[in-house]
Design a protein around this motif. Sequence first.
Motif, PDB file in Angstrom:
ATOM      1  N   LEU A  46      19.265  43.466  31.352  1.00  0.00           N
ATOM      2  CA  LEU A  46      18.906  42.386  32.179  1.00  0.00           C
ATOM      3  C   LEU A  46      19.692  42.640  33.449  1.00  0.00           C
ATOM      4  O   LEU A  46      20.866  42.987  33.213  1.00  0.00           O
ATOM      5  N   PRO A  47      19.290  42.101  34.550  1.00  0.00           N
ATOM      6  CA  PRO A  47      19.957  42.447  35.832  1.00  0.00           C
ATOM      7  C   PRO A  47      21.940  41.971  35.479  1.00  0.00           C
ATOM      8  O   PRO A  47      22.392  43.064  36.266  1.00  0.00           O
ATOM      9  N   SER A  65      20.857  40.767  42.247  1.00  0.00           N
ATOM     10  CA  SER A  65      19.794  40.899  41.650  1.00  0.00           C
ATOM     11  C   SER A  65      19.223  39.196  41.856  1.00  0.00           C
ATOM     12  O   SER A  65      18.508  38.542  41.103  1.00  0.00           O
ATOM     13  N   GLY A  70      14.316  41.359  40.032  1.00  0.00           N
ATOM     14  CA  GLY A  70      15.272  42.041  39.052  1.00  0.00           C
ATOM     15  C   GLY A  70      15.625  43.678  39.296  1.00  0.00           C
ATOM     16  O   GLY A  70      15.982  44.412  38.563  1.00  0.00           O
ATOM     17  N   THR A  87      15.849  48.636  38.077  1.00  0.00           N
ATOM     18  CA  THR A  87      15.000  47.517  37.719  1.00  0.00           C
ATOM     19  C   THR A  87      14.809  47.232  36.350  1.00  0.00           C
ATOM     20  O   THR A  87      14.352  48.141  35.735  1.00  0.00           O
ATOM     21  N   THR A  88      15.020  46.040  36.178  1.00  0.00           N
ATOM     22  CA  THR A  88      14.734  45.696  34.516  1.00  0.00           C
ATOM     23  C   THR A  88      13.371  45.816  34.128  1.00  0.00           C
ATOM     24  O   THR A  88      12.314  45.385  35.047  1.00  0.00           O
ATOM     25  N   ARG A  90       9.886  44.802  33.314  1.00  0.00           N
ATOM     26  CA  ARG A  90       9.091  43.692  33.815  1.00  0.00           C
ATOM     27  C   ARG A  90       7.653  43.738  33.439  1.00  0.00           C
ATOM     28  O   ARG A  90       6.915  44.717  33.196  1.00  0.00           O
ATOM     29  N   PHE A 106      10.940  39.493  32.391  1.00  0.00           N
ATOM     30  CA  PHE A 106      11.580  40.553  32.110  1.00  0.00           C
ATOM     31  C   PHE A 106      11.118  40.831  30.566  1.00  0.00           C
ATOM     32  O   PHE A 106      10.790  39.757  29.740  1.00  0.00           O
TER      33      PHE A 106
END
Length: 453
Positions: A46-47, A65, A70, A87-88, A90, A106
């Motif tokens: 996660l960010p 973020s 994200g 980037t997480t 998504r 996410f």
Amino acid sequence: MIPDYIRKTLSALNDAGFEAYIVGGAVRDTLRGVPVHDYDITTSALPDTVTKVMTSAGFKLIIDSSSIYGTVVFTHPDAPSDKVEITTFRSDNSYSDRRHPDDVSFTSSLEEDAARRDFTVNSLYMDINENIIDPNGGRADIDSGIIRAIGNPSDRFNEDALRILRAVRFEAVTGFKIEDETSSAMAHCAPLLKNISSERIFSELTGIVTGPYGPDAIRHNIEVVSVIIPELKLQVDFDQKSKFHDRDLLTHTLDVLAGIPLGEDGVKDAAVAYSAVLHDIGKPQVFTIDEDGVGHMKKHNVAGMIIAERLADELKFPNILKQEVSQLVMYHDSFPEPERKSVRKFIATVGVPLCDKLFALQKADVEAHSVYGKPRIERLKVIMSLYDEIMAEEPCLTVKDLKVRGGDVIDLGIEKGPMVGKVLDDVLARVLDEQLNNDKDEIINYIKERYSL
Ligand code: ATP
Ligand code: MG
């Protein structure tokens, strides 16, 4: 070859127990064997976690973020000018504004992340050991040179209409063919581009007109491009009823664009490319046919310049680009006589930086005419070689290049004020006309005599 700062990024995230991959254009371009210009990273972290892991690995956070999308951006002290965008994973939900997802979730699933991406060739993932993960068959599409939307093309373009223009841009840059179903959905959904911001349209359109395969990409996607430049549609099958033209107006326009050379960076100069697309855009508007059935397009350059400026305003072109395109469209049909004096005056009128661009446009234009246009090609060759000859002599082309200054004119007895500029303009006109050399004594003698000082 994965650069060091990207390797460090992937290993920092992997060591902390997360999946991390290079994704998007970098993988696509590596597999195509062309240079990579930026690296997008995607991860299961996660960010906030990404930020923690990356800063403890020595990276510097430059964009956090706080957006819901994200993406976190870093630089590394070893390569401070190279940004790493992470980037997480998504999965995007609904798109009520047809551009930004309302709700981004996410996910820890790479397959879900891959499904929300635009085209199969953009949904390839590369891990630190250079293994490729290919959930949508992107590799086969790269090998066969195909741009194909992921999932139902119409749905995907309804979610985000910018993708329509991205597809055209990818065609213009890679020469890939857009798959049929994707292509029909693009034409069908093209009016949705009206909802997209001008900045984004400008950026994609510039990629299209400057790309090595731009002319074919425009030809194949004329329905799409015409939503942005409606006058282009009028050029399809337009017969100019002139012996100088042996092809319809759109074909001529695109042949001119095809004749603009690529720069060292592999793309065309934006001002020259835009002016190639727009040079004859005013023709249908001013077209008349005389009693002998011959077509005339008087002042089409002025009509074209007005359309070009309107487009530039709509798409928020940078000022300098707007000015250059407008001037190039205006002058595209003006030629000096093929002799030194005339070429010198022409350079002085058009201005030096623009002259190179104008001759590139004119060369491509005269070469895209029928055999009756051949003499113009020869004339332009002479003009261009005179241009090179004159430029090699460091010519005097503006008042600033004169060997006398305003102060010298005042010292001669001309009163300070507008008259000083008038005298310098007069001197310049004579120098351009080769009646006077750009020599201080000679000019001073001339001023004394001419103005009885
Ligand atoms: P390039 O950087 O050469 O323009 P790119 O494919 O890397 O190409 P980016 O805009 O950098 O394009 O986007 C990175 C990736 O993000 C894309 O490859 C694609 O997977 C995804 N992406 C970007 N824009 C969209 C979009 N509008 N819809 C869906 N996915 C997108
Ligand atoms: Mg990219």
